[in-house]
Design a protein around this motif. Structure first.
Motif, PDB file in Angstrom:
ATOM      1  N   LEU A  10       0.835  -1.199   0.000  1.00  0.00           N
ATOM      2  CA  LEU A  10       0.000   0.000   0.000  1.00  0.00           C
ATOM      3  C   LEU A  10       0.872   1.252   0.000  1.00  0.00           C
ATOM      4  O   LEU A  10       0.676   2.162  -0.806  1.00  0.00           O
ATOM      5  CB  LEU A  10      -0.931  -0.011   1.222  1.00  0.00           C
ATOM      6  CG  LEU A  10      -1.849   1.194   1.392  1.00  0.00           C
ATOM      7  CD1 LEU A  10      -2.767   1.366   0.187  1.00  0.00           C
ATOM      8  CD2 LEU A  10      -2.669   1.046   2.667  1.00  0.00           C
ATOM      9  N   ARG A  11       1.842   1.279   0.886  1.00  0.00           N
ATOM     10  CA  ARG A  11       2.730   2.444   0.992  1.00  0.00           C
ATOM     11  C   ARG A  11       3.511   2.631  -0.312  1.00  0.00           C
ATOM     12  O   ARG A  11       3.657   3.745  -0.810  1.00  0.00           O
ATOM     13  CB  ARG A  11       3.678   2.254   2.178  1.00  0.00           C
ATOM     14  CG  ARG A  11       4.497   3.463   2.527  1.00  0.00           C
ATOM     15  CD  ARG A  11       5.230   3.315   3.860  1.00  0.00           C
ATOM     16  NE  ARG A  11       5.946   2.053   3.977  1.00  0.00           N
ATOM     17  CZ  ARG A  11       5.725   1.135   4.918  1.00  0.00           C
ATOM     18  NH1 ARG A  11       4.806   1.344   5.846  1.00  0.00           N
ATOM     19  NH2 ARG A  11       6.420   0.030   4.955  1.00  0.00           N
ATOM     20  N   GLN A  12       3.994   1.532  -0.863  1.00  0.00           N
ATOM     21  CA  GLN A  12       4.783   1.593  -2.100  1.00  0.00           C
ATOM     22  C   GLN A  12       3.939   2.097  -3.275  1.00  0.00           C
ATOM     23  O   GLN A  12       4.381   2.959  -4.043  1.00  0.00           O
ATOM     24  CB  GLN A  12       5.347   0.214  -2.411  1.00  0.00           C
ATOM     25  CG  GLN A  12       6.230   0.178  -3.639  1.00  0.00           C
ATOM     26  CD  GLN A  12       6.779  -1.220  -3.910  1.00  0.00           C
ATOM     27  OE1 GLN A  12       6.916  -2.033  -3.006  1.00  0.00           O
ATOM     28  NE2 GLN A  12       7.065  -1.496  -5.160  1.00  0.00           N
ATOM     29  N   LEU A  13       2.733   1.560  -3.425  1.00  0.00           N
ATOM     30  CA  LEU A  13       1.862   1.972  -4.526  1.00  0.00           C
ATOM     31  C   LEU A  13       1.501   3.447  -4.421  1.00  0.00           C
ATOM     32  O   LEU A  13       1.498   4.166  -5.416  1.00  0.00           O
ATOM     33  CB  LEU A  13       0.582   1.124  -4.538  1.00  0.00           C
ATOM     34  CG  LEU A  13       0.745  -0.318  -4.992  1.00  0.00           C
ATOM     35  CD1 LEU A  13      -0.503  -1.130  -4.647  1.00  0.00           C
ATOM     36  CD2 LEU A  13       1.032  -0.384  -6.487  1.00  0.00           C
ATOM     37  N   ARG A  14       1.214   3.889  -3.214  1.00  0.00           N
ATOM     38  CA  ARG A  14       0.862   5.297  -3.015  1.00  0.00           C
ATOM     39  C   ARG A  14       2.063   6.181  -3.363  1.00  0.00           C
ATOM     40  O   ARG A  14       1.921   7.216  -4.016  1.00  0.00           O
ATOM     41  CB  ARG A  14       0.405   5.534  -1.571  1.00  0.00           C
ATOM     42  CG  ARG A  14      -0.154   6.916  -1.344  1.00  0.00           C
ATOM     43  CD  ARG A  14      -0.704   7.071   0.058  1.00  0.00           C
ATOM     44  NE  ARG A  14       0.289   6.895   1.083  1.00  0.00           N
ATOM     45  CZ  ARG A  14       1.214   7.820   1.405  1.00  0.00           C
ATOM     46  NH1 ARG A  14       1.281   8.955   0.762  1.00  0.00           N
ATOM     47  NH2 ARG A  14       2.076   7.586   2.372  1.00  0.00           N
ATOM     48  N   ARG A  17       2.705   6.509  -7.093  1.00  0.00           N
ATOM     49  CA  ARG A  17       1.726   7.369  -7.757  1.00  0.00           C
ATOM     50  C   ARG A  17       1.772   8.806  -7.242  1.00  0.00           C
ATOM     51  O   ARG A  17       1.013   9.650  -7.677  1.00  0.00           O
ATOM     52  CB  ARG A  17       0.316   6.775  -7.583  1.00  0.00           C
ATOM     53  CG  ARG A  17       0.130   5.575  -8.501  1.00  0.00           C
ATOM     54  CD  ARG A  17      -0.849   4.570  -7.960  1.00  0.00           C
ATOM     55  NE  ARG A  17      -0.976   3.430  -8.855  1.00  0.00           N
ATOM     56  CZ  ARG A  17      -0.081   2.457  -8.982  1.00  0.00           C
ATOM     57  NH1 ARG A  17       1.030   2.474  -8.277  1.00  0.00           N
ATOM     58  NH2 ARG A  17      -0.284   1.458  -9.807  1.00  0.00           N
ATOM     59  N   ASN A  18       2.674   9.048  -6.297  1.00  0.00           N
ATOM     60  CA  ASN A  18       2.856  10.387  -5.754  1.00  0.00           C
ATOM     61  C   ASN A  18       1.540  10.961  -5.202  1.00  0.00           C
ATOM     62  O   ASN A  18       1.195  12.108  -5.462  1.00  0.00           O
ATOM     63  CB  ASN A  18       3.459  11.314  -6.816  1.00  0.00           C
ATOM     64  CG  ASN A  18       4.194  12.477  -6.182  1.00  0.00           C
ATOM     65  OD1 ASN A  18       4.619  12.404  -5.033  1.00  0.00           O
ATOM     66  ND2 ASN A  18       4.330  13.549  -6.929  1.00  0.00           N
ATOM     67  N   ILE A  19       0.813  10.114  -4.472  1.00  0.00           N
ATOM     68  CA  ILE A  19      -0.462  10.511  -3.877  1.00  0.00           C
ATOM     69  C   ILE A  19      -0.247  10.651  -2.372  1.00  0.00           C
ATOM     70  O   ILE A  19       0.281   9.738  -1.738  1.00  0.00           O
ATOM     71  CB  ILE A  19      -1.567   9.459  -4.142  1.00  0.00           C
ATOM     72  CG1 ILE A  19      -1.790   9.276  -5.640  1.00  0.00           C
ATOM     73  CG2 ILE A  19      -2.861   9.845  -3.446  1.00  0.00           C
ATOM     74  CD1 ILE A  19      -2.723   8.120  -5.976  1.00  0.00           C
ATOM     75  N   ALA A  56      -8.646   3.263  -6.327  1.00  0.00           N
ATOM     76  CA  ALA A  56      -7.996   4.572  -6.252  1.00  0.00           C
ATOM     77  C   ALA A  56      -6.552   4.509  -6.736  1.00  0.00           C
ATOM     78  O   ALA A  56      -6.055   5.434  -7.371  1.00  0.00           O
ATOM     79  CB  ALA A  56      -8.054   5.106  -4.823  1.00  0.00           C
ATOM     80  N   LEU A  57      -5.884   3.394  -6.451  1.00  0.00           N
ATOM     81  CA  LEU A  57      -4.481   3.237  -6.849  1.00  0.00           C
ATOM     82  C   LEU A  57      -4.341   2.595  -8.232  1.00  0.00           C
ATOM     83  O   LEU A  57      -3.232   2.424  -8.733  1.00  0.00           O
ATOM     84  CB  LEU A  57      -3.738   2.392  -5.805  1.00  0.00           C
ATOM     85  CG  LEU A  57      -3.616   3.057  -4.431  1.00  0.00           C
ATOM     86  CD1 LEU A  57      -3.132   2.052  -3.401  1.00  0.00           C
ATOM     87  CD2 LEU A  57      -2.691   4.268  -4.487  1.00  0.00           C
TER      88      LEU A  57
END
Length: 71
Positions: A10-14, A17-19, A56-57
């Protein structure tokens, strides 16, 4: 016990995506503080929240749920 991969993923995907936590929290209707707990592994989201996070991701649901145990 939660699979370590979920919060890491989760942390990596966010990050990829620079979210920000705040942006993601608005998209999935979950408080930024709670999302932070998901990312740190302190809390486990519901199946519905994981579904919203995957949307969302823009990743397949399995990217987040592989290895997760639901009770």
């Amino acid at each position: 016990m939660m699979n370590q991969d979920f919060h890491t993923q989760l942390r990596q995907l966010r990050g990829e995506r620079n979210i920000s936590l705040e942006e993601l929290s608005l998209q999935v209707c979950v408080g930024a503080e709670k999302l932070g707990r998901y990312e740190s592994g302190e809390d486990i989201p519901s199946k519905e929240t994981i579904f919203k996070l995957s949307n969302a991701l823009e990743v397949p649901l399995s990217n987040l749920t592989d290895g997760l145990q639901f009770h």
